[in-house]
Design an enzyme around this catalytic site. Structure first.
Site, PDB file in Angstrom:
ATOM      1  N   GLU A 260      13.911  54.523   6.807  1.00 42.30           N
ATOM      2  CA  GLU A 260      13.391  53.155   6.770  1.00 42.30           C
ATOM      3  C   GLU A 260      11.895  53.164   7.091  1.00 42.30           C
ATOM      4  OE1 GLU A 260      16.541  49.942   7.425  1.00 42.30           O
ATOM      5  OE2 GLU A 260      15.871  50.563   9.396  1.00 42.30           O
TER       6      GLU A 260
ATOM      7  N   HIS B 119      16.501  52.323  15.469  1.00 42.72           N
ATOM      8  CA  HIS B 119      15.893  51.377  14.522  1.00 42.72           C
ATOM      9  C   HIS B 119      14.451  51.101  14.974  1.00 42.72           C
ATOM     10  CE1 HIS B 119      15.000  47.714  12.339  1.00 42.72           C
ATOM     11  NE2 HIS B 119      15.993  48.031  11.527  1.00 42.72           N
TER      12      HIS B 119
END
Ligand code: PGA
Length: 238
Positions: free
Chosen positions: A159, A87
């Site tokens: 993302e 992430h």
């Protein structure tokens, strides 16, 4: 059926989580696959309530003297089925390298946990037209020494770093370009039709646009995942 992955990040105290959990039990997922990624301290609460549960992280070490870390084997022994890896917040604040991400992925796969690998470009990288180059590097590093079977058990979340928590999202066409680039790249190299999620400021309002993107297998939700009412609206629109 779409994957709906809830990334709670470092939110909710115990009492808030208990109230949230009761509300989440009543949420109709309309046949979509809900995966909850709470803080580690609440993993068992969500597991005992029969949710499919993912962790937000796992150690890149197998076991031993690593204070504060949680291993893939420990997560597996609890019943965790997925783990977020790479992430952008972990890359940024915890300086996670592609090499460390690769170590995490291999340990998770050994423990039969499906990694959800997050990739994406920063605003500078987008503005300098290097999105594909950045994603290529992230994928190359993360996929080092992986077999076709390994890749078959992996999910990718696209993302864009600049979209996370900002309220801004790419256009439908921009998302389509990136996800078809990733899908083609992985198909050419591993002969796998990889599953891809989109994440970054998805909410109950812009889901109409994002849901039109061809080839998406689901969504990784941050901020909106903390609000059950908004999620209900979002899921109704899928
Ligand atoms: P956001 O977070 O929905 O708040 O942008 C998404 C994520 O970081 O996974």
């Amino acid at each position: 059926m779409k994957y709906i992955v809830l990334n709670h990040k470092m939110n909710m105290d115990y009492k808030t989580m208990k109230i949230y959990l009761e509300q989440l039990k009543k949420l109709d997922t309309k046949g979509n696959k809900l995966i909850v990624c709470p803080s580690d301290i609440y993993l068992t609460n969500f597991l005992e309530a029969q949710f499919i549960v993912g962790s937000q992280n796992a150690s890149s070490n197998k076991d031993g003297a690593y204070t504060g870390e949680v291993s893939a084997a420990q997560l597996r022994s609890l019943g965790v089925k997925y783990t977020l890896v790479g992430h952008s917040e972990r890359r940024k604040y915890f300086k996670e390298s592609n090499q460390e991400i690769n170590k995490k992925i291999r340990l998770l796969l050994l423990n039969k946990i499906k990694p959800i690998l997050c990739v994406g470009e920063s605003l500078n990288e987008k503005n300098s037209d290097s999105t594909k180059e950045v994603i290529f590097k992230q994928l190359k590093g993360a996929f080092d020494k992986l077999s076709k079977k390994n890749v078959d058990n992996l999910i990718i979340a696209y993302e864009p770093v600049w979209a996370i928590g900002s309220g801004n999202i790419p256009t439908k066409e921009e998302i389509e370009t990136v996800i078809s680039y990733i899908k083609d790249l992985i198909f050419q190299n591993f002969n796998v039709n990889i599953k891809i999620l989109y994440g970054g400021s998805v909410n109950e309002k812009n889901i109409d646009i994002i849901n039109q993107v061809q080839g998406l297998d689901g969504y990784l939700l941050g901020t909106v995942s903390l609000d059950i009412e908004k999620m209900r609206v979002l899921i109704d629109k899928l």
